[in-house]
Scaffold this active site. Structure first.
Site, mmCIF file in Angstrom:
data_model
loop_
_atom_site.group_PDB
_atom_site.id
_atom_site.type_symbol
_atom_site.label_atom_id
_atom_site.label_comp_id
_atom_site.label_asym_id
_atom_site.label_seq_id
_atom_site.Cartn_x
_atom_site.Cartn_y
_atom_site.Cartn_z
ATOM 1 N N THR A 97 0.870 -1.172 0.000
ATOM 2 C CA THR A 97 0.000 0.000 0.000
ATOM 3 C C THR A 97 0.906 1.221 0.000
ATOM 4 O OG1 THR A 97 -1.787 -1.123 1.168
ATOM 5 C CG2 THR A 97 -1.772 1.276 1.257
ATOM 6 N N LYS A 172 -7.246 1.593 -3.294
ATOM 7 C CA LYS A 172 -6.925 1.241 -1.909
ATOM 8 C C LYS A 172 -7.122 2.438 -0.978
ATOM 9 C CE LYS A 172 -5.514 -1.171 1.612
ATOM 10 N NZ LYS A 172 -4.235 -1.880 1.703
ATOM 11 N N LYS A 240 -0.190 5.787 8.174
ATOM 12 C CA LYS A 240 0.579 5.928 6.932
ATOM 13 C C LYS A 240 -0.363 5.951 5.736
ATOM 14 C CE LYS A 240 2.005 2.500 4.747
ATOM 15 N NZ LYS A 240 1.620 1.660 3.579
#
Length: 294
Positions: A97, A172, A240
């Site tokens: 990711t 995502k 993050k």
């Protein structure tokens, strides 16, 4: 069956590489801490390499699942990077990711060598990786996706291409934005139910059967009520991911007020010492605010 390299033996990569081996692929793994790669090879009957380049030699596909943009660049570029060991016509599949920017960057660099690229972040967490039931969101050229999809299928319950390089990462981001709002809502609902004198687990079981149901409610409600968070997707990693989402939203001129607020709530959880807690630990913040001792 294909010759495949897998870079990154974390909680996701370790079982994902195992599914590839179980499916019959010839698998070589790499990890920054070589001992983990060696342990995987011993346990699964595969091979390990001490550099990404060595792992990628003669492979038709190179998969990666590492931490962030910088970690990804560290295994892709340089004399010991994966691109240095890949043959023309091979395909790099990135399950990290990361940002859409780094996906497009690597796709461009790979293309200069005649190498394909698919950004393919996943959703489903550690349990999804272990059970081979991940949702895989892909970006890249149609031909590269078509070639990689049968290999990805070893650990996927769904695998869809959303556009060119970077589209998988953008999807995502949408996924993480959804999760942030859902987990905060569940935290508030369960905390409210408890304070109102209800059996919060019973409430969750019923709500899960109606319009308020979600994967998070079905799989996390009981542990949230019990205050157990030593598993799953860590708060540090969620921050993050939300940071990437919020910055990308700024670049495209979109407001994410709920995601930005929940990101700050996760910062509060980090201050409580919960950086490695599961993301469902947002409820702990509410407990502290109401005067409870953790």
């Amino acid at each position: 069956m294909a010759k495949v390299a897998f870079l990154g033996m974390g909680v996701m990569g370790y079982p994902m590489a195992g599914h590839l081996k179980a499916r019959g692929h010839e698998v070589t793994v790499y990890n920054r801490t070589t001992a983990k790669a060696e342990a995987w090879a011993k346990g699964h009957g595969g091979a390990f390499a001490e550099t990404p380049r060595a792992a990628a030699l003669n492979c038709a596909f190179v998969m990666a699942c590492v931490g962030n943009d910088d970690d990804l660049r560290s295994v892709v570029y340089g004399a010991d990077g994966a691109l240095a060991g890949m043959d023309e016509g091979a395909i790099f599949v990135d399950h990290t990711t990361a940002s859409a920017t780094v996906a497009r960057e690597i796709a461009e660099k790979a293309a200069e060598q005649g190498i394909g690229f698919v950004d393919a972040p996943v959703s489903g967490g550690q349990a999804g990786a272990e059970n081979g039931q991940l949702a895989v969101m892909c970006g890249g050229a149609q031909a590269h996706f078509d070639a990689a999809e049968p290999v990805i299928d070893a650990y996927a319950k769904a695998c869809i291409r959303f556009g060119d390089a970077g589209a998988g990462q953008l999807t995502k981001m949408a996924n993480q934005i959804c999760i942030a709002g859902i987990v905060q809502g569940i935290s508030e609902a369960l905390h409210f139910a408890t304070k109102a004198g209800l059996d919060a687990k019973q409430v969750a079981a019923l709500v899960a059967q109606g319009a308020g149901g979600s994967w998070q409610l079905a799989n996390r409600a009981e542990t949230m009520v019990d205050g157990k968070f030593d598993f799953g997707f860590a708060v540090d990693w969620m921050r993050k991911d939300l940071g990437i989402s919020i910055e990308t939203a700024r670049q495209v001129g979109v407001s994410l007020p709920v995601a930005a607020l929940v990101d700050q709530f996760y910062a509060d959880v980090q201050q409580l010492g919960g950086g490695r807690w599961d993301t469902s630990s947002l409820i702990q913040r509410l407990r502290v605010l109401s005067g409870e001792r953790l």
